[in-house]
Each structure stands twice: as structure tokens, then as C-alpha cells.
Write an enzyme that holds these catalytic residues in place. Structure first.
Site, PDB file in Angstrom:
ATOM      1  CG  ASN A   9      -1.931   1.116   1.234  1.00  0.00           C
ATOM      2  OD1 ASN A   9      -1.606   2.256   0.966  1.00  0.00           O
ATOM      3  ND2 ASN A   9      -3.169   0.777   1.547  1.00  0.00           N
ATOM      4  CE  LYS A  11      -4.094   7.148  -1.813  1.00  0.00           C
ATOM      5  NZ  LYS A  11      -5.565   7.352  -1.884  1.00  0.00           N
ATOM      6  CE  LYS A  12      -1.776   0.073   5.719  1.00  0.00           C
ATOM      7  NZ  LYS A  12      -2.328  -1.267   6.076  1.00  0.00           N
ATOM      8  CG  ASP A  72      -5.136  -6.398  10.378  1.00  0.00           C
ATOM      9  OD1 ASP A  72      -5.105  -6.410   9.129  1.00  0.00           O
ATOM     10  OD2 ASP A  72      -6.119  -6.813  11.024  1.00  0.00           O
ATOM     11  CG  PHE A 155      -5.990   4.873   2.512  1.00  0.00           C
ATOM     12  CD1 PHE A 155      -6.150   3.702   3.241  1.00  0.00           C
ATOM     13  CD2 PHE A 155      -4.915   5.696   2.824  1.00  0.00           C
ATOM     14  CE1 PHE A 155      -5.267   3.362   4.254  1.00  0.00           C
ATOM     15  CE2 PHE A 155      -4.018   5.366   3.839  1.00  0.00           C
ATOM     16  CZ  PHE A 155      -4.205   4.204   4.553  1.00  0.00           C
ATOM     17  CG  ASP A 158      -8.946   8.329   5.858  1.00  0.00           C
ATOM     18  OD1 ASP A 158      -9.056   7.896   7.023  1.00  0.00           O
ATOM     19  OD2 ASP A 158      -7.853   8.332   5.250  1.00  0.00           O
TER      20      ASP A 158
END
Length: 206
Positions: A9, A11-12, A72, A155, A158
Site C-alpha cells: 500500500n 499510501k501506508k 492491521d 483512503f 477516511d
């Protein structure tokens, strides 16, 4: 020092890089799964966020020999007895379909009044070293569910999440209307990772 983030991911990955940079940690390079030796990703069949974070972190450390960080996370809604919870990413039945997940949750909460729309983003981060050292931390971000999406940043859920900080300030911005810096300072993942910062800093000096 390389740390494997057991995720692709983007963005993560960016969020975690920013949090470490803000904490002043240097010499740490966070790698996505795509940059690590290929291995079969484990089935995330845990009943809790901690279960799934450990499943991913242990697998990464075992198969790559790298310190592995796994997160998680999801949304816990009081009115739905903590759901979507660990099923947050696939609440609609298809993994990672943010629009459909949001639409389904809004439909399920359509007639729920404001005083019963409490929700919290929850993030559990697990850090596992190749020699078996394990650290598990949890961060929570409290707020309420909006009745329609607001904003285009972030994402997942949100656009539906109104943080308590925004309610208290009277600004009423959703998580998707916050800048990355504002979100990192108060988000569930930021709060969880902040607890790992001293551990990562110590590992980086070894």
C-alpha cells in the site's frame, strides 16, 4: 537499516516514512513487499487486529530475514458491535473496494441517530525481528461516522470519519479533509507507530 513493511500500500508506506522522519529517525529504510524476496503471503485469518498483524510480521521476518513491520487496521463502529473490524477492507465482499465499502456502511447506518454513531479507527502494529523478538502496540482514533462522504484525501473510510478533535474544535472536517501532516499527528496508525519509534531507534543503532 532496512525494515520490511508487509504491505504494498503506497499510501501506508508514505505515511510510515513521514512518521519516522517526523520523529527524527534516520538511517532506516522502509521497504514494501515488492522490494523484498518473493514469498507466499500468509492468510490473514486472525480474529483480531493483533492476530493478523503478527501473522504478517512473522511471515515477513521468517521468509526474508528482515525486521518486519506489519499493520492491521480498520474501523470499529459501536452500533455494529465493533464491525467492520478486521473485515474493514472487504466489508462489501470485495477486498480493497473503498467506494463500495463506504456505501454499504452508510446504508447500514442510514437511520442511526448522531448520538449513536460513535466509531474509532484502530491500528495494531507488530514488529518482528528475524531472531524472534516481537513487539505489538495499538493505537485508537475516536470519532463519529458522518452521514455522507467528505473530502478526497486519505483512503478507506477516511471520508466518513469525523475525528473527535475536529468536533471539539468546531471545524468538523473529516479524516479525508486533513493534510497528511495533520492526520499523522493524531491518527490511529500514528499513535501506534509512535510507540514503536523508540524500539526502531534502538534497533537502528545495533
Amino acid at each position: 537499516m532496512d525494515i520490511l513493511l508487509a504491505s504494498n500500500n503506497a499510501k501506508k508506506l508514505k505515511e510510515l516514512h513521514s512518521i519516522l522522519a517526523d520523529a527524527g529517525i534516520t538511517g532506516v529504510n522502509i521497504l514494501p513487499l515488492s522490494a523484498a524476496p518473493t514469498y507466499t503471503e500468509p492468510v490473514e485469518d486472525g480474529r483480531t487486529f493483533a492476530d493478523n498483524a503478527l501473522i504478517k510480521a512473522r511471515a515477513g521476518a521468517k521468509h526474508t530475514g528482515l525486521i518486519t513491520l506489519a499493520d492491521d487496521s480498520g474501523l470499529s463502529v459501536d452500533e455494529l458491535n465493533g464491525c467492520p473490524g478486521v473485515l474493514s477492507a472487504r466489508w462489501c465482499g470485495t477486498h480493497g473496494n473503498d467506494a463500495d465499502n463506504n456505501a454499504l456502511l452508510l446504508a447500514q447506518m442510514q437511520h442511526v441517530p448522531a448520538e449513536r454513531r460513535h466509531a474509532a479507527f484502530v491500528s495494531t502494529c507488530a514488529l518482528v525481528t528475524p531472531d524472534g523478538e516481537e513487539h505489538v502496540v495499538e493505537g485508537r482514533w475516536e470519532g463519529k461516522l458522518l452521514k455522507q462522504p467528505q473530502g478526497t484525501n486519505g483512503f478507506g473510510y477516511d471520508p466518513l470519519f469525523l475525528p473527535n478533535e475536529e468536533i471539539a474544535a468546531g471545524t468538523m472536517r473529516s479524516s479525508a479533509e486533513l493534510s497528511a501532516e495533520e492526520k499523522n499527528a493524531i491518527s490511529h496508525r500514528g499513535r501506534a507507530l509512535a510507540q514503536l519509534v523508540p524500539i526502531i531507534a534502538q534497533l537502528a543503532t545495533q
